[in-house]
Write a protein that holds these residues in place. Structure first.
Motif, mmCIF file in Angstrom:
data_model
loop_
_atom_site.group_PDB
_atom_site.id
_atom_site.type_symbol
_atom_site.label_atom_id
_atom_site.label_comp_id
_atom_site.label_asym_id
_atom_site.label_seq_id
_atom_site.Cartn_x
_atom_site.Cartn_y
_atom_site.Cartn_z
ATOM 1 N N HIS A 85 -8.126 2.836 -2.158
ATOM 2 C CA HIS A 85 -7.390 1.562 -2.168
ATOM 3 C C HIS A 85 -8.236 0.518 -1.440
ATOM 4 O O HIS A 85 -9.172 0.861 -0.716
ATOM 5 N N SER B 294 -7.203 -1.181 0.915
ATOM 6 C CA SER B 294 -6.716 -1.324 2.288
ATOM 7 C C SER B 294 -7.819 -1.088 3.316
ATOM 8 O O SER B 294 -7.715 -1.548 4.466
ATOM 9 N N GLN C 21 -8.914 -4.165 5.080
ATOM 10 C CA GLN C 21 -8.152 -4.596 6.267
ATOM 11 C C GLN C 21 -8.881 -4.152 7.535
ATOM 12 O O GLN C 21 -9.043 -4.924 8.480
ATOM 13 N N ARG D 119 -9.402 6.731 -8.173
ATOM 14 C CA ARG D 119 -8.623 7.948 -7.969
ATOM 15 C C ARG D 119 -8.974 8.958 -9.038
ATOM 16 O O ARG D 119 -9.367 8.593 -10.141
ATOM 17 N N GLN E 272 -7.597 -3.639 -7.525
ATOM 18 C CA GLN E 272 -6.501 -3.965 -6.616
ATOM 19 C C GLN E 272 -6.774 -5.286 -5.921
ATOM 20 O O GLN E 272 -7.909 -5.754 -5.875
ATOM 21 N N GLU F 106 -5.893 -6.793 -2.156
ATOM 22 C CA GLU F 106 -5.333 -6.553 -0.830
ATOM 23 C C GLU F 106 -5.086 -7.880 -0.135
ATOM 24 O O GLU F 106 -5.786 -8.863 -0.405
ATOM 25 N N PHE G 103 4.593 3.715 3.793
ATOM 26 C CA PHE G 103 3.133 3.805 3.824
ATOM 27 C C PHE G 103 2.756 4.130 5.261
ATOM 28 O O PHE G 103 3.390 3.625 6.192
ATOM 29 N N PHE H 187 0.439 3.120 7.068
ATOM 30 C CA PHE H 187 -0.171 2.032 7.849
ATOM 31 C C PHE H 187 0.691 0.793 7.950
ATOM 32 O O PHE H 187 0.253 -0.231 8.483
ATOM 33 N N THR H 188 1.924 0.839 7.415
ATOM 34 C CA THR H 188 2.846 -0.292 7.611
ATOM 35 C C THR H 188 4.212 0.240 8.044
ATOM 36 O O THR H 188 4.603 1.345 7.691
ATOM 37 N N GLY I 59 2.714 -2.621 -3.043
ATOM 38 C CA GLY I 59 3.151 -2.064 -1.769
ATOM 39 C C GLY I 59 2.883 -3.095 -0.695
ATOM 40 O O GLY I 59 1.947 -3.872 -0.796
ATOM 41 N N CYS I 60 3.741 -3.101 0.329
ATOM 42 C CA CYS I 60 3.511 -4.066 1.406
ATOM 43 C C CYS I 60 4.275 -3.631 2.645
ATOM 44 O O CYS I 60 5.032 -2.666 2.626
ATOM 45 N N GLY I 61 4.079 -4.342 3.724
ATOM 46 C CA GLY I 61 4.820 -4.038 4.943
ATOM 47 C C GLY I 61 4.203 -4.727 6.134
ATOM 48 O O GLY I 61 3.223 -5.461 6.011
ATOM 49 N N ALA J 138 0.718 -6.838 5.523
ATOM 50 C CA ALA J 138 -0.326 -6.461 4.569
ATOM 51 C C ALA J 138 0.341 -6.166 3.236
ATOM 52 O O ALA J 138 1.517 -5.805 3.184
ATOM 53 N N PHE J 139 -0.406 -6.374 2.184
ATOM 54 C CA PHE J 139 0.126 -6.023 0.860
ATOM 55 C C PHE J 139 -1.039 -5.608 -0.025
ATOM 56 O O PHE J 139 -2.206 -5.897 0.272
ATOM 57 N N GLY J 140 -0.706 -4.890 -1.102
ATOM 58 C CA GLY J 140 -1.736 -4.484 -2.045
ATOM 59 C C GLY J 140 -1.101 -4.244 -3.394
ATOM 60 O O GLY J 140 -0.024 -3.656 -3.474
HETATM 61 N N1 PHE Z 1 -2.827 0.587 -0.312
HETATM 62 C C1 PHE Z 1 -1.523 0.795 -0.882
HETATM 63 C C2 PHE Z 1 -1.695 1.478 -2.250
HETATM 64 O O1 PHE Z 1 -2.769 1.489 -2.779
HETATM 65 C C3 PHE Z 1 -0.774 -0.495 -1.069
HETATM 66 C C4 PHE Z 1 -0.466 -1.176 0.219
HETATM 67 C C5 PHE Z 1 -1.326 -2.121 0.745
HETATM 68 C C6 PHE Z 1 0.709 -0.888 0.934
HETATM 69 C C7 PHE Z 1 -1.026 -2.776 1.937
HETATM 70 C C8 PHE Z 1 1.012 -1.524 2.100
HETATM 71 C C9 PHE Z 1 0.164 -2.459 2.598
HETATM 72 O O2 PHE Z 1 -0.748 2.011 -2.798
#
Ligand code: PHE
Length: 337
Positions: A168, A170, A173, A194, A208, A210, A248, A250-251, A273-275, A303-305
């Protein structure tokens, strides 16, 4: 002497005019004007001519030289014109030319450019990180322990030296927080990988985007407001957005985002995804940096992705994700920029 001059002129001009190519023309030049040519020899003969005759004969000799040179020049021009005409005759100007192909912008690039433009207006700047990542940047620093399923060898491409293709974006970050101090407001579009079986809805490489925002007093309201604004700018003001609780590593708290928009076919779509950045992530960054600028007692962040490939598929209504990477011009030409 006069007779010899006249005879030589007739002879030389005839030879020159009958030359059919450059080679025979050069030969005629040498024969008459060369070091041991006829005209040169006549000039040498001037020594034995009486003083009275000299001016008259000298003038005649000069005229002879000029006449021969003029004939040479005229013949040379005629030969060049002939060979030009021959070359042009061999050229078919009715043959079609070579068309220069104009490219078009790939639908994924088009979507990405639009997304980047919206976040830029909100003050986010672009950040980047390597596709080949360390396990630490991709997992450990994101509070993802060694026994987490994402780290399974079946799910990830590992290199012999232990590094991996990032699963990802992420990891960016982490790279940003290692090297910058808050406030941080970045987006990081890029490839992620993946170990998926490739089929109509899965690729082993996807795209993606981020996002990370860290400052004092960043809240869930900021997260929600930013993403709502973003998706409405991207897909139209009537776009509906739903935040579902999720997990997740990390959030905390974490959400998944669903959106519904006419531009995407009018159905709910699971998207992102986010948080709020988990304090454990900030703590790890502080340890790595050796300072406390990301002290979780002082700063918060969101953060979000999200994946761009499925969004693009819905926007342009294609049934198979592989169309995005096949580089088939017939596909690409349907989307003029
Ligand atoms: N990295 C996560 C994914 O690939 C998405 C995500 C990013 C979630 C940042 C929360 C914060 O599924």
């Amino acid at each position: 002497m006069e007779d010899r001059i006249a005879a030589l002129q007739t002879e030389a001009v005839a030879a020159i005019e009958s030359a059919t190519d450059r080679k025979s023309l050069d030969a005629a030049r040498v024969t008459h004007l060369g070091k041991s040519g006829g005209i040169t020899r006549l000039s040498e003969g001037m020594r034995d001519v009486s003083k009275d005759d000299r001016p008259r004969l000298g003038k005649l000799l000069n005229e002879l030289r000029q006449a021969v040179n003029a004939a040479l020049e005229a013949r040379e021009l005629a030969l060049a014109t002939e060979s030009d005409a021959a070359a042009l005759a061999a050229l078919d100007i009715t043959l079609p030319g070579t068309r220069s192909e104009t490219g078009s912008i790939h639908p994924l690039t088009h979507l990405l450019d639009k997304a980047v433009g919206i976040f830029r207006r909100l003050g986010f700047v672009l950040a980047d990180g390597p596709d080949i990542e360390t396990e630490w940047h991709c997992f450990d620093a994101l509070n993802t322990p060694a026994d987490h399923p994402a780290r399974n060898e079946q799910d990830t491409f590992y290199l012999p030296d232990g590094r991996l293709l990032r699963t990802h974006t992420s990891s960016v970050q982490v790279r940003v927080m290692e090297s910058q101090a808050p406030p941080v407001r970045i987006i990081a579009p890029g490839a992620a990988y993946r170990r998926d079986e490739v089929d109509a809805t899965h690729l082993a490489q996807f795209t993606q985007m981020e996002g990370l925002y860290v400052d004092r007093q960043v809240s869930v309201a900021d997260l929600k407001g930013t993403l709502e604004y973003f998706f409405r700018e991207l897909f139209g003001p009537e776009t509906e957005i739903r935040f579902r609780p999720h997990f997740f590593p990390f959030t905390e708290p974490s959400y998944e985002i669903d959106i519904r928009a006419q531009a995407l076919g009018g159905k709910w779509m699971e998207l992102a995804g986010c948080g709020m950045v988990d304090p454990a992530v900030f703590e790890g960054i502080c340890q790595k940096r050796g300072d406390r600028v990301f002290d979780p007692e002082e700063v918060t962040g969101f953060a979000f992705g999200f994946g761009l490939d499925r969004l693009a598929m819905n926007l342009i209504q294609i049934p198979d994700i592989r169309m995005l990477v096949e580089n088939d011009l017939r596909f690409l030409q349907q989307f003029p920029a």
